[in-house]
Design an enzyme around this catalytic site. Structure first.
Site, PDB file in Angstrom:
ATOM      1  N   GLU A   1      -4.631 -16.021   8.956  1.00 27.21           N
ATOM      2  CA  GLU A   1      -5.879 -15.265   9.196  1.00 27.21           C
ATOM      3  C   GLU A   1      -6.737 -15.145   7.937  1.00 27.21           C
ATOM      4  OE1 GLU A   1      -4.891 -11.208  10.300  1.00 27.21           O
ATOM      5  OE2 GLU A   1      -3.443 -11.083   8.671  1.00 27.21           O
TER       6      GLU A   1
ATOM      7  N   GLY B   1       0.826  -1.211   0.000  1.00 28.41           N
ATOM      8  CA  GLY B   1       0.000   0.000   0.000  1.00 28.41           C
ATOM      9  C   GLY B   1       0.858   1.257   0.000  1.00 28.41           C
TER      10      GLY B   1
ATOM     11  N   MET C   1      -0.721 -14.316  11.368  1.00 27.12           N
ATOM     12  CA  MET C   1      -1.023 -13.268  10.384  1.00 27.12           C
ATOM     13  C   MET C   1      -0.765 -13.771   8.971  1.00 27.12           C
ATOM     14  SD  MET C   1      -0.048  -9.606  12.020  1.00 27.12           S
ATOM     15  CE  MET C   1      -1.234  -8.784  13.096  1.00 27.12           C
TER      16      MET C   1
ATOM     17  N   ILE D   1       5.750  -8.107   7.380  1.00 25.32           N
ATOM     18  CA  ILE D   1       6.003  -9.405   8.014  1.00 25.32           C
ATOM     19  C   ILE D   1       5.384 -10.517   7.183  1.00 25.32           C
ATOM     20  CG2 ILE D   1       6.121  -8.441  10.357  1.00 25.32           C
ATOM     21  CD1 ILE D   1       3.392  -9.964  10.829  1.00 25.32           C
ATOM     22  N   ASP D   2       4.418 -10.176   6.316  1.00 28.64           N
ATOM     23  CA  ASP D   2       3.727 -11.211   5.524  1.00 28.64           C
ATOM     24  C   ASP D   2       4.608 -11.770   4.398  1.00 28.64           C
ATOM     25  OD1 ASP D   2       1.607 -10.631   7.131  1.00 28.64           O
ATOM     26  OD2 ASP D   2       0.392  -9.668   5.593  1.00 28.64           O
TER      27      ASP D   2
HETATM   28  O1  F6P Z   1       0.218  -6.560   6.531  1.00 23.21           O
HETATM   29  C1  F6P Z   1       0.778  -6.959   7.707  1.00 23.21           C
HETATM   30  C2  F6P Z   1      -0.262  -7.341   8.705  1.00 23.21           C
HETATM   31  O2  F6P Z   1       0.446  -7.743   9.821  1.00 23.21           O
HETATM   32  C3  F6P Z   1      -1.261  -8.404   8.236  1.00 23.21           C
HETATM   33  O3  F6P Z   1      -0.793  -9.702   8.321  1.00 23.21           O
HETATM   34  C4  F6P Z   1      -2.427  -8.138   9.144  1.00 23.21           C
HETATM   35  O4  F6P Z   1      -3.631  -8.542   8.576  1.00 23.21           O
HETATM   36  C5  F6P Z   1      -2.398  -6.667   9.268  1.00 23.21           C
HETATM   37  O5  F6P Z   1      -1.072  -6.258   9.101  1.00 23.21           O
HETATM   38  C6  F6P Z   1      -2.971  -6.155  10.568  1.00 23.21           C
HETATM   39  O6  F6P Z   1      -2.944  -4.770  10.553  1.00 23.21           O
HETATM   40  P1  F6P Z   1      -3.436  -3.834  11.744  1.00 23.21           P
HETATM   41  O7  F6P Z   1      -2.203  -3.375  12.444  1.00 23.21           O
HETATM   42  O8  F6P Z   1      -4.141  -2.746  11.076  1.00 23.21           O
HETATM   43  O9  F6P Z   1      -4.304  -4.645  12.657  1.00 23.21           O
END
Ligand code: F6P
Length: 358
Positions: free
Chosen positions: A233, A115, A180, A137-138
């Protein structure tokens, strides 16, 4: 034109290693007589007054091992689609461009995920000399073999699975761990393999709970009375949908969560065994980066400064082992790297008997 002053910001969800990148940028820039300006809270730091500060090597001493980011970050701050309190969004991009010019910055290093890098690319097209550094981290960004933060997240999830193993075995239970991974199952695949899971459910492979239950019943039959199931998730059942906690809104991505609990309930019914579930959530994003992530972050930060010095804008520093290379931002925006069905680790995990519910 010689590079004299560069801005740096962090955007999107945090990842262990962000501070290591900032430190590498500030130190290597200072040694090349380039001044660094830290911009707080992602692009909001170029929208609101008072959110920028000069960063000297003194300011980044001691942050190598710290999680989080000394610059702060947000993941709902797209200046092109900025949410406003009256509802809806407003395009503030012109203000960002103005502020950048007024601050007399010669380059902007943007550390972020898909993003944030997409926003950076849009600003590059608007004339801002941008260099990207990939972060998530993904580990689902295209164009880079690794993103810092992934190794730390996998390491944490693996340790959690190790702990769950002992209690699962003691109680002869099924333990379901939600990790995640919104649209890519890399964390689940790696941590599941490293932790010796019996089932790994990932967004790329819609699962059949009956197949998972059958695998766990088989284990019972040959004497392993406990099982570990790792669920990303973003995983969802065949013919079903992802578990959405908060729907997407303009400028804000959807929030997922809850599939671990659903899988846990379904496995209790299908196997008749005691089941428990745990969500690792943001624990995976916190804490100190592993040595692997510190080194990767440092290399990417150093490369980003090199690219800026060479005037290679619209580029991203990327990992292509054994090298750190430059990739064009336009090649990576709008795409994500999912787990291919023929990935060697996926095939090996299957060969070992780990089920993916397919
Ligand atoms: O994109 C990284 C991530 O850790 C995803 O795995 C997870 O869905 C998201 O961020 C969670 O984001 P937030 O901090 O908005 O809960």
């Amino acid at each position: 034109m010689a590079l004299k002053r560069l801005g740096v910001l962090t955007g999107g969800g945090d990842a262990p290693g962000l501070n290591a990148v900032i430190r590498a940028i500030v130190k290597s820039a200072a040694n090349s007589h380039i001044e660094c300006v830290g911009i707080e809270d992602s692009f909001d730091g170029l929208l609101e007054p008072g959110l920028t500060r000069i960063l000297t090597p003194r300011d980044v001493t001691g942050i190598l091992r710290l999680g989080g980011t000394i610059l702060g970050t947000i993941n709902r701050g797209d200046p092109f689609e900025h949410p406003v309190s009256s509802g809806g969004t407003h395009d503030y991009s012109e203000r960002v461009v103005d502020t950048f010019r007024k601050m007399r910055l010669d380059a902007l290093i943007v550390i972020g995920g898909d993003g944030t890098l997409a926003i950076a690319h849009k600003f590059f097209l608007r004339g801002i000399p941008v260099v990207g550094v990939p972060k998530t981290i993904d580990n689902d960004l295209v164009g880079t073999a690794n993103c810092f933060g992934f190794d730390t997240a996998v390491d944490f999830a693996t340790q959690a699975i190790d702990r769950l193993h002992t209690t699962a075995e003691a109680h002869k239970r099924i333990l379901v761990v939600e990790v995640m991974g919104r649209y890519a199952g890399w964390i689940a695949l790696y941590a599941g393999t490293a932790g010796g899971a019996d089932a790994v459910l990932i967004p790329e492979i819609p699962f059949d709970i009956g197949i998972v239950a059958q695998k766990l019943r088989e284990r019972d039959r040959w004497g392993a009375k406990f099982s570990i199931v790792v669920v990303a998730e973003g995983a969802f059942p065949r013919g079903g949908k992802m578990e959405v906690l908060e729907a997407a809104q303009p400028g804000i991505v959807e929030r997922l969560g809850g599939i671990g609990a659903r899988v846990c309930e379904a496995l209790a019914v299908a196997t008749g065994k005691e089941t428990r579930s745990v969500v690792l959530g943001h624990l995976q994003r916190g804490g100190a980066p592993t040595s692997f992530d510190r080194v990767l972050a440092t290399r990417l930060g150093g490369k980003a400064v090199e690219l800026a010095k060479q005037g290679q804008f619209g580029m991203m520093a990327a990992s292509a082992p054994p090298d750190i290379v430059a990739r064009r931002l336009e090649e990576i925006v709008g795409r994500i790297k999912t787990v291919p069905r023929d990935h060697d680790l996926l095939l090996t995990a299957k060969a070992l008997g780990i089920t993916f519910g397919d």
